[in-house]
Write an enzyme that holds these catalytic residues in place. Structure first.
Site, short mmCIF file in Angstrom:
data_model
loop_
_atom_site.label_atom_id
_atom_site.label_comp_id
_atom_site.label_asym_id
_atom_site.label_seq_id
_atom_site.Cartn_x
_atom_site.Cartn_y
_atom_site.Cartn_z
CE LYS A 251 -15.88 -0.66 -0.85
NZ LYS A 251 -15.17 -1.96 -0.78
CG ASP A 256 -11.93 -1.28 3.66
OD1 ASP A 256 -12.17 -1.47 4.87
OD2 ASP A 256 -12.06 -2.17 2.79
CE LYS A 263 -9.03 -3.55 3.49
NZ LYS A 263 -9.24 -4.85 2.83
CG ASP A 274 -12.49 0.32 -0.56
OD1 ASP A 274 -12.62 -0.29 -1.65
OD2 ASP A 274 -12.90 -0.13 0.53
CG ASP A 333 -11.51 -5.88 5.16
OD1 ASP A 333 -11.81 -4.75 4.72
OD2 ASP A 333 -10.45 -6.48 4.89
CD GLU A 335 -15.43 -2.12 3.24
OE1 GLU A 335 -14.99 -3.23 3.62
OE2 GLU A 335 -15.01 -1.54 2.22
NE ARG A 337 -19.10 -8.41 0.71
CZ ARG A 337 -18.42 -9.53 0.49
NH1 ARG A 337 -18.95 -10.72 0.75
NH2 ARG A 337 -17.19 -9.47 0.01
N1 BES Z 1 -11.95 -2.75 -0.41
C1 BES Z 1 -11.73 -4.12 -0.22
C2 BES Z 1 -11.41 -4.86 -1.52
C3 BES Z 1 -10.09 -4.50 -2.18
C4 BES Z 1 -8.96 -5.23 -1.89
C5 BES Z 1 -10.03 -3.50 -3.11
C6 BES Z 1 -7.77 -4.91 -2.51
C7 BES Z 1 -8.83 -3.18 -3.74
C8 BES Z 1 -7.70 -3.90 -3.44
C9 BES Z 1 -12.97 -4.77 0.38
O1 BES Z 1 -13.71 -3.97 1.23
C10 BES Z 1 -12.51 -5.94 1.19
O2 BES Z 1 -11.84 -5.72 2.16
N2 BES Z 1 -12.88 -7.13 0.75
C11 BES Z 1 -12.47 -8.31 1.43
C12 BES Z 1 -13.67 -9.21 1.54
C13 BES Z 1 -13.44 -10.40 2.43
C14 BES Z 1 -13.33 -9.94 3.87
C15 BES Z 1 -14.60 -11.34 2.26
C16 BES Z 1 -11.36 -8.96 0.61
O3 BES Z 1 -11.43 -8.93 -0.61
O4 BES Z 1 -10.42 -9.45 1.22
ZN ZN Z 2 -13.57 -1.96 0.93
MN MN Z 3 -12.99 -4.04 3.22
#
Ligand code: BES
Ligand code: ZN
Ligand code: MN
Length: 485
Positions: A251, A256, A263, A274, A333, A335, A337
């Protein structure tokens, strides 16, 4: 990078000496000679400091005599293994402080454990200082070279050669992960991948037009809000003389923001890393090429920036993935996946890999579950899962296996499309893995959720805080242990 030179175990006449000593180790070799040369000063200091040689214990003796500026003795614990040697090497390099000339010795270690100590010293000395323009010379590290004193310098040097290649790869990953997102756009990261051609890696880059023509609808949906167009890069290392390759997929979200599902401001700067999954894949390919691994490997990274804008995708949009399956984007968010879904499909269609491992900073939920101690491991194959977990344990990049199952998969059902991109808060890291599994054809696959491991807020003995390079050593070890004849 700190230069390592292996030399015969003679007591240095100047500079600093780091001695790695096991718990209860009887003085021998250089340990004994330095004590004699300093009139017993080292032995007295160890006794006065109640030094036992326990793991990473330090005793520093300044100006002990015999021309030496300092002696640091670092504990290895009992029956030291490669991880203990590596940690002690890392601890030693910090204890040497601002010395400009230094040697390291560990009279009781085998050549390969001594090489591991050198590797720890190299790893801990990593710095990302490209953007420090006003650093005073006296604040910069002074040690450019470490002499490693060995009974068998040639043996230690031979053991160190592949380790150095892998550290080069991990340093490349740390550099990429440390870069800010205004510098490291998808196009620039793709160029950094292209530089691997110099190592004999075949590199192909696809831009937005080609991705659209091919039908990377999920990846392009994420990218469409950004002024920085996406790239998909394929890197191929053919050292194994043909056959189905191993595939590693990363990824690479260069930043992000969350997109329209934006966020919170606090901590958002972290989202420059990210792309750590992609960074690990690039570093791994460099490592394999540098040590000329006898394996067939494909690395693939999906590089996009997730931004909110007038052209960004909206919650509720439905996108068509490369596989033909449709996704209702409930949360922009989630994204990573979406990017991986198209990458994984493309990888299988183009290379028919014998197995596929993806790395991604995919969910905050995995950090809630496992903290910063283990990466999350999800797999449809027990042998693959065990091999990855064992590789992680061997190199100190630990993994913990998490479950998959139909009940989790059902959380992804959509009223309008083949699936939603989120499954709700319960089991958030698992439903993310479940989403990915929908894009796996029948073959061994593992997903490593490295959100908690890519960046460290504290120093560890052999890894300074900041970008860790997590994944490079793990996957290099996995390849070496099972796929090279
Ligand atoms: N890049 C983030 C995950 C992340 C969070 C990595 C904190 C490192 C530190 C990912 O794209 C994301 O935003 N995931 C969301 C998914 C949710 C919207 C289902 C998350 O984990 O909040
Ligand atoms: Zn992300
Ligand atoms: Mn995200």
């Amino acid at each position: 990078m700190l230069e390592i030179v292996f030399a015969e175990a003679h007591l240095p006449r100047s500079g600093a000496l780091a001695l790695l000593v096991g718990e209860g180790e009887r003085p021998s070799g250089l340990f004994q000679s330095v004590d004699e040369a300093t009139g017993g000063a080292v032995g007295r200091a160890l006794a006065a400091g109640e030094f036992k040689g326990s793991k990473n214990q330090i005793c520093t003796i300044l100006a002990p005599g015999a021309g030496l500026s300092r002696v640091v003795v670092v504990g290895l614990g009992t029956a030291p293994d490669a991880l203990a040697a590596e940690a002690a090497g890392g601890t030693a390099i910090t204890a040497l402080g601002r010395e400009s000339e230094a040697a390291l010795a560990a009279p009781a270690l085998t050549p390969s454990l001594l090489a591991a100590a050198a590797q720890g010293a190299v790893s801990r000395s990593y710095r990302f200082d490209r953007y420090r323009t006003r650093e005073k010379p006296e604040d910069k590290p002074r040690l450019a070279r470490l002499a490693v004193l060995a009974e068998d310098p040639a043996g230690a040097e031979a053991a160190f050669a592949p380790m150095r290649a892998v550290m080069d790869g991990a340093f490349l990953t740390r550099d990429l992960v440390s870069e800010p997102a205004n510098v490291l756009t998808p196009a620039v990261l793709a160029e950094r991948c292209e530089a691997l051609r110099g190592l004999g890696v075949e590199v192909e880059v696809m831009g937005p037009e080609e991705l659209a023509r091919r039908g990377f609808g999920a990846l392009l949906g994420v990218a469409q809000g950004s002024a920085n167009p996406p790239r998909v890069v394929t890197m191929r290392w053919s050292g194994g003389g043909g056959g189905q390759p191993l595939a590693f997929i990363g990824k690479g979200v260069t930043f992000d923001t969350g997109g329209i599902s934006i966020k919170p401001a606090a901590g958002m700067e972290d989202m420059k890393w990210d792309m750590a999954g992609a960074g690990a894949v690039v570093g791994l390919m460099a490592a394999l090429a540098k040590r000329r691994a006898r394996a067939e490997v494909v690395g693939m990274v999906g590089l996009v920036e997730n931004m909110p804008s007038a052209s960004a995708q909206r919650p509720g949009d439905v996108v068509k993935t490369l596989s033909g399956q449709t996704v209702e984007v409930i949360n922009t968010d989630a994204e990573g996946r979406l990017v991986l879904a198209d990458l994984m499909w493309h990888c299988q269609e183009s290379f028919n890999p014998r197995l596929m491992v993806d790395l991604a900073t995919l969910t905050g939920a995995i950090i809630i579950g496992l903290g910063h101690e283990h990466g999350g491991l999800f797999s449809n194959d027990d042998e693959l899962a065990e091999r990855l977990a064992a590789a992680g344990a061997a190199v100190g990049e630990k993994l913990w296996r998490m479950p998959l199952g139909d009940a989790y998969d059902r959380q992804l059902r959509s009223d309008i499309a083949d699936m939603k991109n989120v499954g709700g808060r319960p089991g958030g890291a698992i439903t993310a893995a479940q989403f990915l599994q929908r894009f796996v054809k029948d073959r061994p696959w593992a997903h490593l959720d490295i959100a908690g491991m890519a960046w460290a807020s504290k120093d560890a003995p052999s890894v300074p805080k900041g970008a860790t390079g997590y994944g490079v050593r793990l996957l290099d070890h996995f390849v070496a242990a099972h796929f090279e004849s």
